[in-house]
Design an enzyme around this catalytic site. Structure first.
Site, short mmCIF file in Angstrom:
data_model
loop_
_atom_site.label_atom_id
_atom_site.label_comp_id
_atom_site.label_asym_id
_atom_site.label_seq_id
_atom_site.Cartn_x
_atom_site.Cartn_y
_atom_site.Cartn_z
NE ARG A 73 -4.04 -2.07 1.86
CZ ARG A 73 -3.98 -3.14 2.64
NH1 ARG A 73 -3.09 -3.19 3.62
NH2 ARG A 73 -4.79 -4.14 2.46
CE LYS A 114 -1.27 13.81 -14.77
NZ LYS A 114 -1.61 14.41 -16.07
CD GLU A 141 6.70 16.44 -22.81
OE1 GLU A 141 6.52 15.51 -23.59
OE2 GLU A 141 5.77 17.07 -22.27
CE LYS A 166 4.94 17.16 -14.52
NZ LYS A 166 5.06 15.92 -15.22
CD GLU A 191 -4.60 16.39 -15.52
OE1 GLU A 191 -5.34 15.49 -15.94
OE2 GLU A 191 -3.43 16.55 -15.90
NE ARG A 206 0.04 16.96 -13.19
CZ ARG A 206 0.69 16.11 -12.42
NH1 ARG A 206 0.40 16.03 -11.13
NH2 ARG A 206 1.64 15.33 -12.91
CG ASN A 211 -1.70 16.83 -20.71
OD1 ASN A 211 -0.80 16.02 -20.84
ND2 ASN A 211 -2.58 16.76 -19.73
CG HIS A 251 1.18 16.24 -24.45
ND1 HIS A 251 1.90 17.41 -24.44
CD2 HIS A 251 2.00 15.29 -23.98
CE1 HIS A 251 3.12 17.17 -23.97
NE2 HIS A 251 3.21 15.89 -23.67
CG HIS A 274 -0.95 11.75 -26.20
ND1 HIS A 274 -1.53 12.28 -25.07
CD2 HIS A 274 0.32 11.44 -25.85
CE1 HIS A 274 -0.64 12.29 -24.09
NE2 HIS A 274 0.49 11.79 -24.53
CG HIS A 290 6.11 11.77 -26.09
ND1 HIS A 290 4.75 11.58 -26.04
CD2 HIS A 290 6.37 12.78 -25.21
CE1 HIS A 290 4.21 12.42 -25.18
NE2 HIS A 290 5.18 13.16 -24.66
#
Ligand code: GLY
Length: 358
Positions: free
Chosen positions: A125, A147, A189, A217, A227, A232, A236, A239, A243, A260
């Protein structure tokens, strides 16, 4: 050494940026996480990191911690971000007998920090996570912010958690061994931060570029960790189309897929063009986007194989969508999420951005 602080109350932590930090890992963990006294540490990495010598350096650096050091290896590439690899890794942690007071070190790129971060969040946990990113992409993005996750056949990052690391250590010496294309991907990026308040980022020296990106960031993560408010989402930028292009490129067999960062670069240009059509920015601002992206040697057009309808299908499944298409767009108040964007307008921009076949 540069230090960037992520303010999250009792879960606040630092990111440290400099050359040669791997050798000092034990000392840095001791100074920045004085309450962390692990008896055992599991370093998780991938073969190319070991081949480049960074695993040996990490193990040497951790000696100062006076803990038992163990190593787990996961396969190379995005395929490692799976529930199967997660289970295998958690079983290795259990076999070694890692306890709640022990720690895992994620040594590698975004695949490693995403997967290991998720394992750290669910094993017993939750145990302490130390992120040691070794690519430009992971140093300026994935390793900071909490994340974590793995992919499903249905899509990327569909299972995961928010689990903040205790410390992020960006040793910029590791970037010297990166293939040129991977460095270029990291620059894609990095480019987004130029539009998120770090205007002169690309004129700085490497360590300051990484620190400046992380400063931006860290501010968004401190304001909107999960988010919830949408703030936040600005991280992106580029993106949504990015993506979609990346996924379409990966789905095409027999070709060298776009990275990417290359995909995000195209996505940043698309976002600027969409914002212009919506009257949020003027043509001068679009030109600034094009100049910056092309100045980095990154693409500004969609490849000739790209099918706007196929891209629209990916865009329709974007996780940011809320009863309509959501895009992160530049505007008078800066870069922010914009909801219910007209799909016809997006399709028109994608058509306009298709490279003509010569
Ligand atoms: N990579 C975007 C974020 O961490 O929110």
């Amino acid at each position: 050494m540069r230090e960037v602080r992520v303010e999250l109350g009792p879960r606040s932590y630092s990111a440290l940026v400099d050359k040669g930090l791997l050798k000092r890992l034990g000392e840095l963990v001791g100074s920045w996480c004085p309450d962390l006294n692990p008896r055992k540490v599991m370093v998780v990495t991938q073969p190319p990191i070991e081949e480049a010598g960074w695993l040996a350096e990490t193990k040497g650096g951790l000696e100062g911690l006076k803990a038992e050091i163990h190593v787990a290896r996961i396969e190379d590439g995005e395929r490692a971000k799976s529930l199967e690899t997660l289970q295998g890794l958690c079983r290795e942690l259990a076999k070694v007998g890692l306890e709640r007071t022990d720690a895992v070190v994620a040594l590698g790129g975004g695949v490693v920090t995403d997967l290991v971060g998720f394992a750290a969040s669910v094993y017993l946990r939750g145990i302490a996570l130390l992120n040691v990113p070794t690519t430009l992409l992971s140093q300026v993005d994935a390793a900071l912010g909490g994340k974590t996750g793995v992919d499903l056949p249905e899509g990327k990052n569909l299972v995961g958690s928010f689990w903040q690391p205790r410390l992020v250590i960006c040793d910029t010496s590791t970037l010297a061994s990166l293939p040129g294309r991977e460095l270029l991907s990291g620059r894609g990026e990095l480019a987004k931060y130029a539009f998120l308040g770090a205007g002169k980022i690309l004129q700085l020296e490497l360590e300051d570029q990484v620190a400046a990106a992380l400063e931006v960031k860290a501010r968004y993560v401190s304001t909107d960790e999960r988010e919830d408010t949408g703030a936040r989402m600005a991280l992106n930028y580029g993106h949504t189309v990015g993506h979609a292009v990346e996924a379409a490129s990966l789905a095409r067999s027999g070709t060298h897929p776009l990275s990417h960062g290359e995909s995000v670069a195209i996505g940043i240009v698309a976002a600027a063009r969409i914002a212009e059509r919506m009257g949020r920015i003027d043509s001068q601002r679009v030109a600034e986007h094009l100049e910056l992206i092309s100045g980095l040697g990154l693409p500004t057009m969609l490849p000739s194989w790209a099918d706007p309808q196929e891209l629209m299908a990916y865009i329709a499944r974007d996780k940011k969508n809320r009863a309509g298409l959501t895009f992160v767009l530049d505007g008078p108040g800066g870069v922010e999420p914009v909801f219910k964007v007209d799909p016809r307008l997006v399709t028109d921009v994608l058509e306009e951005m298709k490279e003509s076949v010569s």
